[in-house]
Design a protein around this motif. Sequence first.
Motif, PDB file in Angstrom:
ATOM      1  N   ARG A 403       0.808  -1.227   0.000  1.00 18.97           N
ATOM      2  CA  ARG A 403       0.000   0.000   0.000  1.00 18.97           C
ATOM      3  C   ARG A 403       0.841   1.277   0.000  1.00 18.97           C
ATOM      4  O   ARG A 403       0.330   2.364  -0.280  1.00 18.97           O
ATOM      5  N   ARG A 404       2.111   1.166   0.307  1.00 21.51           N
ATOM      6  CA  ARG A 404       2.958   2.355   0.414  1.00 21.51           C
ATOM      7  C   ARG A 404       3.538   2.736  -0.948  1.00 21.51           C
ATOM      8  O   ARG A 404       3.850   1.869  -1.772  1.00 21.51           O
ATOM      9  N   PRO A 405       3.729   4.031  -1.220  1.00 20.60           N
ATOM     10  CA  PRO A 405       4.315   4.451  -2.502  1.00 20.60           C
ATOM     11  C   PRO A 405       5.816   4.180  -2.539  1.00 20.60           C
ATOM     12  O   PRO A 405       6.511   4.274  -1.525  1.00 20.60           O
ATOM     13  N   SER A 406       6.316   3.859  -3.723  1.00 22.70           N
ATOM     14  CA  SER A 406       7.756   3.650  -3.880  1.00 22.70           C
ATOM     15  C   SER A 406       8.488   4.978  -3.846  1.00 22.70           C
ATOM     16  O   SER A 406       8.027   5.983  -4.393  1.00 22.70           O
ATOM     17  N   LEU A 407       9.647   4.982  -3.201  1.00 22.21           N
ATOM     18  CA  LEU A 407      10.468   6.191  -3.082  1.00 22.21           C
ATOM     19  C   LEU A 407      11.743   6.094  -3.904  1.00 22.21           C
ATOM     20  O   LEU A 407      12.670   6.888  -3.723  1.00 22.21           O
ATOM     21  N   SER A 408      11.793   5.134  -4.817  1.00 25.25           N
ATOM     22  CA  SER A 408      13.009   4.898  -5.589  1.00 25.25           C
ATOM     23  C   SER A 408      13.267   5.982  -6.632  1.00 25.25           C
ATOM     24  O   SER A 408      12.347   6.665  -7.090  1.00 25.25           O
ATOM     25  N   GLU A 409      14.532   6.079  -7.004  1.00 24.01           N
ATOM     26  CA  GLU A 409      14.934   6.893  -8.141  1.00 24.01           C
ATOM     27  C   GLU A 409      15.609   5.978  -9.170  1.00 24.01           C
ATOM     28  O   GLU A 409      15.916   4.816  -8.866  1.00 24.01           O
ATOM     29  N   GLN A 410      15.829   6.483 -10.370  1.00 24.24           N
ATOM     30  CA  GLN A 410      16.419   5.677 -11.442  1.00 24.24           C
ATOM     31  C   GLN A 410      17.753   6.268 -11.892  1.00 24.24           C
ATOM     32  O   GLN A 410      17.922   7.495 -11.937  1.00 24.24           O
ATOM     33  N   LEU A 411      18.678   5.367 -12.231  1.00 26.89           N
ATOM     34  CA  LEU A 411      19.958   5.768 -12.801  1.00 26.89           C
ATOM     35  C   LEU A 411      20.382   4.746 -13.855  1.00 26.89           C
ATOM     36  O   LEU A 411      20.035   3.559 -13.743  1.00 26.89           O
ATOM     37  N   PRO A 412      21.148   5.187 -14.853  1.00 26.36           N
ATOM     38  CA  PRO A 412      21.744   4.219 -15.792  1.00 26.36           C
ATOM     39  C   PRO A 412      22.915   3.509 -15.111  1.00 26.36           C
ATOM     40  O   PRO A 412      23.381   3.946 -14.051  1.00 26.36           O
ATOM     41  N   PRO A 413      23.420   2.436 -15.706  1.00 23.38           N
ATOM     42  CA  PRO A 413      24.559   1.728 -15.111  1.00 23.38           C
ATOM     43  C   PRO A 413      25.876   2.475 -15.354  1.00 23.38           C
ATOM     44  O   PRO A 413      26.793   1.974 -16.023  1.00 23.38           O
ATOM     45  N   ASP A 414      25.964   3.677 -14.812  1.00 23.93           N
ATOM     46  CA  ASP A 414      27.110   4.559 -15.037  1.00 23.93           C
ATOM     47  C   ASP A 414      27.711   4.941 -13.687  1.00 23.93           C
ATOM     48  O   ASP A 414      27.039   5.588 -12.864  1.00 23.93           O
ATOM     49  N   PHE A 415      28.971   4.562 -13.456  1.00 28.39           N
ATOM     50  CA  PHE A 415      29.563   4.784 -12.141  1.00 28.39           C
ATOM     51  C   PHE A 415      29.714   6.266 -11.819  1.00 28.39           C
ATOM     52  O   PHE A 415      29.548   6.677 -10.673  1.00 28.39           O
ATOM     53  N   GLY A 416      30.019   7.074 -12.820  1.00 27.25           N
ATOM     54  CA  GLY A 416      30.173   8.504 -12.573  1.00 27.25           C
ATOM     55  C   GLY A 416      28.901   9.113 -11.995  1.00 27.25           C
ATOM     56  O   GLY A 416      28.949   9.903 -11.034  1.00 27.25           O
TER      57      GLY A 416
END
Length: 429
Positions: A403-416
């Motif tokens: 029931r809780r909203p996701s708090l995730s963010e997205q990134l590409p597989p880039d170490f920098g």
Amino acid sequence: MLLYNLLHPEDKASFSQALQQGLGRDRGLFFPEKIPVLEDVETLLRLPFVERSEKILAAWLADEIPAKRLGLMVRKAFSFPVPVVRVDARRFALELFHGPTLAFKDFGARFMAQCLSELAGNQPVTILTATSGDTGAAVAAAFHNLPNIRVVILYPEGRISTLQEKMFCTLGGNIHTIAISSDFDACQELVKQAFADTQLNRTLHLNSANSINISRLLAQICYFFEGIAVARAATPGDPVVAVPSGNFGDLTAGLFAQAMGLPIKRFIAATNANDTVPRYLKTSVWAAKPTVQTMSNAMDVAEPSNWPRVEAIFRSTRQPLSQLTGIAISEDETRASMIALHASGYLAEPHAAVAACALEQSLGSGETGLFLATAHPAKFKDRVDETLKTTIPLPMALAEAARRPSLSEQLPPDFGQLKERLQQICQVR
């Protein structure tokens, strides 16, 4: 307890140091100089799980953690049951999903949290870990709101179940979750790159809470003793043990248990289509292929980080690697295993079904076996419902998380980009 770096044997560490460093120089895994051998294992097997676990862990840690304090840590970490269920005439299931996040990772994550609280003092720590499913929830729950600890969890976007994701991406506070637009191996590689960045490592006080951390593995040793204790009390002979294997931390722990004196006849490393190890055991050629997405997603790992430890245990005990059986189970076999288990009265999710299938294929005449059930079936509700044509209820912990909203963010597989985000999270420039 003294450990050494498998890549650089001269690089040594105490348990406390290895706990806080995670990895040695050049990403090397820490490995014990000596595996303790227990006296009178038969008497030990008759003890209750928590009392027995105190003695098992004391064999490793008594020189760094006083017995009374270690006992308290174990009781806090292992505060939930570890059932062993008879599935049929020849197979038992070791159920490891009765902890707070409904997966076997609760054992290692909760014990590691106890160890850090005991040994790290007030030094700020940044936990950076990759998950292919259940590690994220266990780590997030174990470390949520602990003082002086930030947690950053990377996971492959779209490649874990929705309910798995909800269990660790909805907490907030000191828990930060990042979906990487690639597979688990890419997430794992980003973690390794972060640890290899000396400045970042030193500034953020990086630590990893996945199965490369030795504290996690020591905790996981304990439940193998419980499985064998119950199975041997019910049937004669030493059981064969099938382990659903992705990053190979569980198998490593089981092999440590066997080296300590636990009577296990042999191990089966059960994988899905990501079959690097079964092929290696047959050909002696390590040839990892691109990761394949499967219904047993926590095992979608082509380059298992713990494999060097597996080989090191065999060298240490002077046993041939040929004693380990590797079996890859197809998607069709996984579904058929789930259906057959359900028909016999046992509800299993895909990872347990893989191990159960491999065990059934491998058992010889007169042998009995134990397979690890590593996650609650409801964590894979969509797959289980679809395969078994049923509707399984959600346990309260999952229902609340859903029931809780996701708090995730997205990134590409880039170490920098990851490095910059880590510095922002930790407010470091």
